[in-house]
Design a protein around this motif. Sequence first.
Motif, PDB file in Angstrom:
ATOM      1  N   LEU A   1      80.397 116.005  43.773  1.00 33.52           N
ATOM      2  CA  LEU A   1      81.612 116.613  44.340  1.00 33.52           C
ATOM      3  C   LEU A   1      81.877 117.906  43.573  1.00 33.52           C
ATOM      4  CD1 LEU A   1      84.042 113.535  44.701  1.00 33.52           C
ATOM      5  CD2 LEU A   1      82.520 114.511  46.424  1.00 33.52           C
ATOM      6  N   ASP A   2      81.350 118.978  44.088  1.00 36.36           N
ATOM      7  CA  ASP A   2      81.445 120.292  43.431  1.00 36.36           C
ATOM      8  C   ASP A   2      82.896 120.590  43.028  1.00 36.36           C
ATOM      9  OD1 ASP A   2      81.592 123.181  43.054  1.00 36.36           O
ATOM     10  OD2 ASP A   2      79.614 123.281  43.984  1.00 36.36           O
ATOM     11  N   GLY A   3      83.074 120.965  41.772  1.00 34.89           N
ATOM     12  CA  GLY A   3      84.394 121.414  41.313  1.00 34.89           C
ATOM     13  C   GLY A   3      85.377 120.307  40.966  1.00 34.89           C
TER      14      GLY A   3
ATOM     15  N   ILE B   1      78.881 127.486  36.337  1.00 33.40           N
ATOM     16  CA  ILE B   1      78.842 128.105  37.666  1.00 33.40           C
ATOM     17  C   ILE B   1      77.910 127.267  38.536  1.00 33.40           C
ATOM     18  CG2 ILE B   1      78.288 130.206  38.960  1.00 33.40           C
ATOM     19  CD1 ILE B   1      78.880 131.820  36.455  1.00 33.40           C
ATOM     20  N   THR B   2      78.229 127.200  39.827  1.00 36.23           N
ATOM     21  CA  THR B   2      77.586 126.235  40.719  1.00 36.23           C
ATOM     22  C   THR B   2      76.056 126.226  40.665  1.00 36.23           C
ATOM     23  OG1 THR B   2      79.488 126.328  42.169  1.00 36.23           O
ATOM     24  CG2 THR B   2      77.453 125.463  43.133  1.00 36.23           C
ATOM     25  N   PHE B   3      75.400 127.345  40.993  1.00 31.59           N
ATOM     26  CA  PHE B   3      73.938 127.303  41.084  1.00 31.59           C
ATOM     27  C   PHE B   3      73.280 126.881  39.767  1.00 31.59           C
ATOM     28  CE2 PHE B   3      73.209 130.219  45.048  1.00 31.59           C
ATOM     29  CZ  PHE B   3      73.773 129.233  45.838  1.00 31.59           C
TER      30      PHE B   3
ATOM     31  N   LEU C   1      86.220 120.196  47.296  1.00 31.21           N
ATOM     32  CA  LEU C   1      87.124 120.335  46.143  1.00 31.21           C
ATOM     33  C   LEU C   1      86.987 121.720  45.527  1.00 31.21           C
ATOM     34  CD1 LEU C   1      86.697 116.889  44.316  1.00 31.21           C
ATOM     35  CD2 LEU C   1      88.306 117.505  46.149  1.00 31.21           C
ATOM     36  N   ASP C   2      85.778 122.241  45.562  1.00 37.04           N
ATOM     37  CA  ASP C   2      85.534 123.572  45.018  1.00 37.04           C
ATOM     38  C   ASP C   2      86.241 124.633  45.864  1.00 37.04           C
ATOM     39  OD1 ASP C   2      83.803 125.366  43.194  1.00 37.04           O
ATOM     40  OD2 ASP C   2      83.369 126.116  45.199  1.00 37.04           O
ATOM     41  N   ALA C   3      86.038 124.545  47.187  1.00 37.58           N
ATOM     42  CA  ALA C   3      86.619 125.563  48.076  1.00 37.58           C
ATOM     43  C   ALA C   3      88.152 125.556  47.983  1.00 37.58           C
ATOM     44  CB  ALA C   3      86.154 125.315  49.512  1.00 37.58           C
TER      45      ALA C   3
ATOM     46  N   THR D   1      79.751 116.090  38.835  1.00 38.38           N
ATOM     47  CA  THR D   1      80.071 117.427  39.325  1.00 38.38           C
ATOM     48  C   THR D   1      79.494 118.508  38.416  1.00 38.38           C
ATOM     49  OG1 THR D   1      81.926 118.821  40.039  1.00 38.38           O
ATOM     50  CG2 THR D   1      82.250 117.544  38.038  1.00 38.38           C
ATOM     51  N   ASP D   2      79.598 119.737  38.900  1.00 34.45           N
ATOM     52  CA  ASP D   2      79.019 120.878  38.174  1.00 34.45           C
ATOM     53  C   ASP D   2      80.009 121.614  37.278  1.00 34.45           C
ATOM     54  OD1 ASP D   2      80.415 121.687  40.411  1.00 34.45           O
ATOM     55  OD2 ASP D   2      78.937 123.144  41.094  1.00 34.45           O
ATOM     56  N   HIS D   3      81.300 121.442  37.526  1.00 33.91           N
ATOM     57  CA  HIS D   3      82.332 122.150  36.734  1.00 33.91           C
ATOM     58  C   HIS D   3      83.705 121.756  37.246  1.00 33.91           C
ATOM     59  CE1 HIS D   3      82.852 124.581  40.302  1.00 33.91           C
ATOM     60  NE2 HIS D   3      81.552 124.798  40.311  1.00 33.91           N
ATOM     61  N   GLY D   4      84.734 122.165  36.502  1.00 32.50           N
ATOM     62  CA  GLY D   4      86.104 122.001  36.977  1.00 32.50           C
ATOM     63  C   GLY D   4      86.607 123.309  37.562  1.00 32.50           C
TER      64      GLY D   4
ATOM     65  N   SER E   1      88.814 129.864  39.425  1.00 34.90           N
ATOM     66  CA  SER E   1      87.356 129.799  39.392  1.00 34.90           C
ATOM     67  C   SER E   1      86.941 128.981  38.170  1.00 34.90           C
ATOM     68  CB  SER E   1      86.760 131.208  39.407  1.00 34.90           C
ATOM     69  OG  SER E   1      85.407 131.126  39.808  1.00 34.90           O
ATOM     70  N   HIS E   2      85.672 129.048  37.808  1.00 33.98           N
ATOM     71  CA  HIS E   2      85.216 128.052  36.824  1.00 33.98           C
ATOM     72  C   HIS E   2      84.278 128.580  35.758  1.00 33.98           C
ATOM     73  CE1 HIS E   2      82.104 128.160  39.856  1.00 33.98           C
ATOM     74  NE2 HIS E   2      83.000 127.825  40.758  1.00 33.98           N
ATOM     75  N   ASP E   3      83.970 129.876  35.766  1.00 35.29           N
ATOM     76  CA  ASP E   3      83.097 130.422  34.720  1.00 35.29           C
ATOM     77  C   ASP E   3      83.943 130.657  33.472  1.00 35.29           C
ATOM     78  OD1 ASP E   3      84.338 132.480  36.431  1.00 35.29           O
ATOM     79  OD2 ASP E   3      83.445 133.885  35.023  1.00 35.29           O
TER      80      ASP E   3
HETATM   81 ZN   LIG Z   1      80.431 124.499  41.941  1.00 32.23          ZN
END
Ligand SMILES: [Zn+2]
Length: 415
Positions: free
Chosen positions: A10-12, A51-53, A173-175, A226-229, A345-347
């Motif tokens: 679940l991205d983000g 960051i996602t990728f 969740l990311d969007a 997930t990849d990040h908050g 954002s998340h970076d």
């Molecule tokens: Zn992401």
Amino acid sequence: MEEYFIYINLDGFGKYYFDLLYDPFQSLPYISYLIKEGIYFENAYTGVPSITFPMQCAILSGTYSVGTHNCYQYWDGKLNQIVYQGRQNDAETLGEVLRKQEIGFISIQQFALEDRGAEKGNKKYLYIQPSGDYETRFDLLIQLIQDHRLAIGGESYSYLELPHIMCLYIDDLDAIGHNKERYKTENKRIEAVQRRLIQIDEKLGEVIEALKEKGIYDKTYILLTTDHGMVSFKGMSYVGRLIKAIKRLGFNKVIACNTLKEDENFDVLITSTGIECQIYFKELPSDLETIRQRLKQETYIEQILIKDEFKINGITEQMGDMIISPKEGKHFNVEYRYIPILMASHDSLNEKAQHIFSVLKGPNLKKRYTYEKRVKNIDFIPTIAYLLGLPSLKNATGTLLLDLLEERRFYEEGR
Ligand SMILES: [Zn+2]
């Protein structure tokens, strides 16, 4: 292979979205069910840059940019250019391990496996990209479990036996977290994410029910991570203040940009992914620690990572000489010097971007267990590969979390 493995990303999914729910166990009955049935990671973290990728690739290869070589963007000194890396991943993926073992699997929009073990149109190692929101993608997974069939667009794939590995990628969740709906306050933004999380939880419930009906729930590992908050920001970019602060340390030409002219010269280059920034010194100063201490006196800076610390954090050297992350609410954007509305954002090295939600349940694993030690999201796939009896991923640097095993199994394995 006896067991099944469902990987849901679940991205983000920042952990605070869960923690800030009034009653998470009532609002999210199925995520809570997984927590009760398995292991809840209280201190799971992502890597840098979050960051996602780069992070989606990292999770599926069990290594951060030190292995994938993807840190999103870096300055190439020979070309004097800032290079964007897209989905670059120089490490072996779980998909590639499965394919070598001739174990079929399905990836529903988990793009880090596209052409990295899975591909479009290949029934046994299938990648599909349905787009749409969580419902569309979850429904495909549910249909697959119930009917051993996947119908998408004009294509249809039927399976005599349910594939044992299924990956699902969801980015709602990311969007919403990025505040695409333009809420004016942080609370409203968080509530919007939580509302979608509650809807996603219902679909997760359908997956669990489908597995039970098929009689394979007990044999199935389910990983939700997930990849990040996500962290919000607004107002002026602090990059101008940062330039001045670096100049005060004795550097003359300090520039901040994401595109360089071929012959552009500098003493210090600042490049930014939106919130945090990467610093490159033309000539590396001998004492980065002193520079960090001086810069840390700036009130808008929260954290600084220096090159000496990259390795221990799994970060490739390419990422620069320093990473500077601002306090929550602030940013070092080099393209937009002023942001009039609340964005997120998340970076960022901030806790809200780094501390992630994760739960894992499965056969032979502890139940109702809260894992308090710090784990990384690159630990999960190498651990699952081990549990499934697969060869280890070639470049993995993540830790095998063998203490997740039930004590009985732990001793049987002689560890
Ligand atoms: Zn992401």
